[in-house]
Design a protein around this motif. Sequence first.
Motif, PDB file in Angstrom:
ATOM      1  N   PRO A  31      31.328  45.224  32.529  1.00 52.87           N
ATOM      2  CA  PRO A  31      32.202  44.996  31.366  1.00 52.87           C
ATOM      3  C   PRO A  31      31.484  45.113  30.030  1.00 52.87           C
ATOM      4  CG  PRO A  31      31.734  42.938  32.531  1.00 52.87           C
ATOM      5  CD  PRO A  31      31.226  44.045  33.398  1.00 52.87           C
ATOM      6  N   ALA A  32      30.152  45.023  30.046  1.00 46.45           N
ATOM      7  CA  ALA A  32      29.409  45.142  28.788  1.00 46.45           C
ATOM      8  C   ALA A  32      29.519  46.531  28.188  1.00 46.45           C
ATOM      9  CB  ALA A  32      27.941  44.784  29.017  1.00 46.45           C
ATOM     10  N   TRP A  33      29.917  47.524  29.011  1.00 42.74           N
ATOM     11  CA  TRP A  33      30.033  48.892  28.521  1.00 42.74           C
ATOM     12  C   TRP A  33      31.466  49.270  28.142  1.00 42.74           C
ATOM     13  CZ3 TRP A  33      26.462  51.321  26.261  1.00 42.74           C
ATOM     14  CH2 TRP A  33      25.133  51.110  26.624  1.00 42.74           C
ATOM     15  N   VAL A  34      32.312  48.254  27.952  1.00 38.75           N
ATOM     16  CA  VAL A  34      33.636  48.479  27.370  1.00 38.75           C
ATOM     17  C   VAL A  34      33.518  48.143  25.888  1.00 38.75           C
ATOM     18  CG1 VAL A  34      36.085  47.931  27.450  1.00 38.75           C
ATOM     19  CG2 VAL A  34      34.722  47.843  29.554  1.00 38.75           C
ATOM     20  N   LEU A  35      33.430  49.178  25.056  1.00 35.14           N
ATOM     21  CA  LEU A  35      33.154  48.999  23.632  1.00 35.14           C
ATOM     22  C   LEU A  35      34.407  49.242  22.796  1.00 35.14           C
ATOM     23  CD1 LEU A  35      29.737  50.897  23.376  1.00 35.14           C
ATOM     24  CD2 LEU A  35      30.175  48.528  24.088  1.00 35.14           C
ATOM     25  N   SER A  36      34.427  48.646  21.615  1.00 35.38           N
ATOM     26  CA  SER A  36      35.537  48.842  20.690  1.00 35.38           C
ATOM     27  C   SER A  36      35.052  49.611  19.464  1.00 35.38           C
ATOM     28  CB  SER A  36      36.119  47.497  20.263  1.00 35.38           C
ATOM     29  OG  SER A  36      37.208  47.682  19.374  1.00 35.38           O
ATOM     30  N   GLY A  37      35.782  50.632  19.092  1.00 34.05           N
ATOM     31  CA  GLY A  37      35.461  51.428  17.914  1.00 34.05           C
ATOM     32  C   GLY A  37      36.689  51.592  17.044  1.00 34.05           C
ATOM     33  N   PRO A  44      39.392  44.543  36.696  1.00 31.54           N
ATOM     34  CA  PRO A  44      38.854  45.834  36.230  1.00 31.54           C
ATOM     35  C   PRO A  44      37.904  46.487  37.230  1.00 31.54           C
ATOM     36  CG  PRO A  44      38.771  44.194  34.486  1.00 31.54           C
ATOM     37  CD  PRO A  44      39.130  43.463  35.739  1.00 31.54           C
ATOM     38  N   ALA A  45      37.135  45.680  37.973  1.00 34.00           N
ATOM     39  CA  ALA A  45      36.212  46.252  38.955  1.00 34.00           C
ATOM     40  C   ALA A  45      36.968  46.961  40.071  1.00 34.00           C
ATOM     41  CB  ALA A  45      35.306  45.163  39.526  1.00 34.00           C
ATOM     42  N   ALA A  46      38.104  46.382  40.498  1.00 35.85           N
ATOM     43  CA  ALA A  46      38.917  47.022  41.535  1.00 35.85           C
ATOM     44  C   ALA A  46      39.563  48.299  41.003  1.00 35.85           C
ATOM     45  CB  ALA A  46      39.990  46.057  42.033  1.00 35.85           C
ATOM     46  N   ASN A  57      32.459  52.902  31.558  1.00 34.61           N
ATOM     47  CA  ASN A  57      32.536  52.875  33.022  1.00 34.61           C
ATOM     48  C   ASN A  57      33.334  54.070  33.548  1.00 34.61           C
ATOM     49  OD1 ASN A  57      31.337  50.122  33.852  1.00 34.61           O
ATOM     50  ND2 ASN A  57      32.736  49.586  32.187  1.00 34.61           N
ATOM     51  N   ARG A  58      34.152  54.675  32.676  1.00 32.86           N
ATOM     52  CA  ARG A  58      34.926  55.861  33.054  1.00 32.86           C
ATOM     53  C   ARG A  58      34.270  57.164  32.591  1.00 32.86           C
ATOM     54  NH1 ARG A  58      40.218  54.437  34.829  1.00 32.86           N
ATOM     55  NH2 ARG A  58      40.117  52.242  35.405  1.00 32.86           N
TER      56      ARG A  58
END
Length: 289
Positions: A151-157, A17-19, A244-245
């Motif tokens: 990755p901590a800022w990939v949240l699920s809603g 994901p970082a790449a 992140n986006r």
Amino acid sequence: MTLSATTDPLSAASDDPAAAHAAWRSERLLQVSGRTGAAALINYVPVDATEREIPEFPLSAWRIAEEPGVRVRAHTVGVTLRTGAGERELTPGVETFVERLGADGFPLIEYDRFTIDAFSLDGTDFELRVYDAEAPTVTSLTGIDTNPYDPAWVLSGTFHAGEPDARVPWGFTRESDNGHTKAVPGTIAVRVGEADYSLLVFADGPALVLVFADATTGAISYAPGRFLRLDPVPDGAPITLDFNRAFVPPCGFSDFFSCPIPPAHNRVSAAITAGENRARHTPSFSPHP
């Protein structure tokens, strides 16, 4: 306002994901600094029933009520109309109908280094937007200040659909546009930091767009807020918010854009330390000569 030229939808899952985030950052800079990128907008001209000339461009334009676009007349050779099907040179003095900007980014009118598109916030009024590939906002742009991938800022809603075809009055950075409506297909229930939110999203073509403010807004990140583009899901389905986006809206690159501002529902108390913060320019750049 159309966002397809300023950012991509969330990419498919990646082993790195970082790449993938680094590749997205590079693509974003190419987009905003391109011929019709956000940094290239130098003017907007409201269009009504009176034919008027367009500054910086050998063209005049007017509108006929109820038509989904504008009428234009080229004043010299070399003015080109580009559509998804190809391009053709406009004959000087001959009237041509140009539909408003579609989801594919067309049609466009080009002359030398300048480009025009026809735009409407909600179909009630129209303007022509003028881009200059050599505008100071382009030539001085050195990058976009962006947080490292986290990755901590990939949240699920969870997405909750609203009324079909609902349109909601919205606020904009250009005060004269306040009250224009946005298509709002629903809300996203999500926990951000220590609080639960019901975030309002609007439709941009097939995608969903979240306009939000947070504790970084104005101090670290662009004010009045940032955008996050999301793939649509059915009512009641989980939806991923990869902050992140998060990206700087078009008005963060040119004062001539009118951007939707975050409604009260979308003001988050936590500091979202992910995504883009601000455009970076050479030290000598001044947006207000």
